[in-house]
Write an enzyme that holds these catalytic residues in place. Structure first.
Site, short mmCIF file in Angstrom:
data_model
loop_
_atom_site.label_atom_id
_atom_site.label_comp_id
_atom_site.label_asym_id
_atom_site.label_seq_id
_atom_site.Cartn_x
_atom_site.Cartn_y
_atom_site.Cartn_z
N HIS A 137 0.84 -1.21 0.00
CA HIS A 137 0.00 0.00 0.00
C HIS A 137 0.87 1.25 0.00
O HIS A 137 0.65 2.17 -0.80
CB HIS A 137 -0.91 -0.04 1.24
CG HIS A 137 -1.73 1.18 1.46
ND1 HIS A 137 -3.08 1.24 1.19
CD2 HIS A 137 -1.40 2.40 1.96
CE1 HIS A 137 -3.53 2.43 1.50
NE2 HIS A 137 -2.54 3.17 1.97
N GLU A 138 1.87 1.28 0.88
CA GLU A 138 2.72 2.47 0.97
C GLU A 138 3.61 2.62 -0.26
O GLU A 138 3.82 3.74 -0.75
CB GLU A 138 3.57 2.40 2.24
CG GLU A 138 2.78 2.34 3.54
CD GLU A 138 1.75 3.45 3.65
OE1 GLU A 138 1.96 4.54 3.08
OE2 GLU A 138 0.71 3.23 4.31
N HIS A 181 1.65 4.19 -2.94
CA HIS A 181 1.60 5.65 -2.81
C HIS A 181 2.80 6.29 -3.49
O HIS A 181 2.68 7.35 -4.12
CB HIS A 181 1.59 6.05 -1.33
CG HIS A 181 0.25 6.01 -0.69
ND1 HIS A 181 -0.88 6.54 -1.27
CD2 HIS A 181 -0.15 5.52 0.52
CE1 HIS A 181 -1.92 6.38 -0.46
NE2 HIS A 181 -1.50 5.77 0.63
N GLU A 185 -6.37 6.62 -0.73
CA GLU A 185 -6.35 5.39 0.05
C GLU A 185 -6.99 4.24 -0.72
O GLU A 185 -6.49 3.11 -0.72
CB GLU A 185 -7.04 5.60 1.40
CG GLU A 185 -6.31 6.54 2.33
CD GLU A 185 -4.87 6.12 2.56
OE1 GLU A 185 -4.64 4.97 2.98
OE2 GLU A 185 -3.97 6.94 2.30
#
EC number: 3.4.24.-
Length: 299
Positions: free
Chosen positions: A143-144, A147, A227
């Site tokens: 997830h990070e 980003h 998100e």
């Protein structure tokens, strides 16, 4: 389904950024009308200020953000499992290896920062590293890393900058309204003024008062869309939606972070670090985790 969701979130974010610049132009026009007798002049000044804020924020040092969040940089020898997961996810995402940080906090959380993949960094709490198994941790780090790969951090940084610019211009307009007299003083030379002048005056006053609130709402909306996109992108990297879903379920049960987190940093985390309750979804920095899980279950 996954790629459609990613494309949809990208389109929505572009729309939100356009709305942000329109809001910036509106508050500039309001202040320009009141103090410069020029709607266009005020808009131009506001947009210039917005661009200056955005570019200055883009080149802000990652070290400052990490220091604000009490994060400590670690090496592969200190936390090899964590470090290698970041390394693996970066390799799959085809981005340079980010710097790796840890935050001494029992809550479950993580975030990424940096203006581009070339100077990015990832941070995770000690609580997250202790509770998550490897598949779940891969989902969070994926997830990070998403980003970073998707330039989400740059978009979030620009949103912070534009919100700050709107607040600054609104504050200047408010102070001038109280202390300067502005157009109301010049209007005495133009008796009557007509309905158009009255409408423009009302619009200007409302814009000065409401623009900061509207800017905050747009900033929060951008954070929420990012998100959703990062969740979907993490599944794309790991090919393991269940790992990400289980990670989100654990994040939902996490307590607020022990140390204070400022509002600007709160939107960076994978999970709301403040865990506010009793507010409408409109004011959340993050989408409800139940909604995020529901979207992943449809992948």
């Amino acid at each position: 389904m996954l790629f459609n969701q990613i494309a949809s979130n990208k389109r929505k974010t572009i729309v939100l950024l356009i709305v942000f610049f329109m809001l910036l132009a509106a508050i500039g026009a309001a202040v320009g009308y009141l103090w410069l007798d020029s709607l266009v002049g005020g808009m131009a000044i506001a947009l210039i200020i917005g661009f200056i804020y955005a570019f200055s924020m883009i080149f802000q040092s990652t070290n400052i953000v990490m220091a604000m969040n009490n994060a400590k940089e670690i090496t592969v020898d200190e936390m090899p499992d964590y470090y290698h997961i970041v390394e693996d996810m970066a390799m799959v995402a085809q981005i340079p290896m980010p710097r790796v940080y840890v935050i001494d906090d029992p809550s479950l959380n993580a975030f990424a920062t940096g203006s581009s993949p070339q100077n990015a960094a990832v941070a995770a709490t000690t609580g997250l590293l202790a509770i998550m198994n490897r598949e779940e941790l891969e989902g969070v780090i994926g997830h990070e890393v998403s980003h970073i790969r998707n330039y989400d951090i740059r978009i979030s940084t620009i949103a912070v900058a534009l919100a700050s610019a709107v607040t600054l211009i609104s504050s200047i307009g408010g102070r001038m309204m109280w202390f300067g007299g502005g157009r109301s003083r010049r209007s005495n030379d133009n008796e009557g003024g007509g309905y158009l002048q009255i409408i423009l005056l009302i619009f200007s006053l409302l814009a000065i008062i409401l623009a900061p609130l509207a800017a905050s709402l747009v900033q929060l909306a951008i954070s929420r869309q990012r998100e959703y996109l990062a969740d979907a992108s993490s599944v794309e990297l790991t090919r393991n939606p269940q790992g990400m879903i289980r990670a989100l379920q654990k994040l939902e049960q996490s307590q607020p972070m022990a140390h204070s987190v400022d509002n600007a940093s709160a939107a960076l985390y994978i999970n709301d670090p403040k865990k506010k309750s009793g507010l409408k979804h409109l004011f959340y920095t993050h989408p409800p985790i139940a909604d995020r899980i529901r979207r992943l279950e449809q992948v």
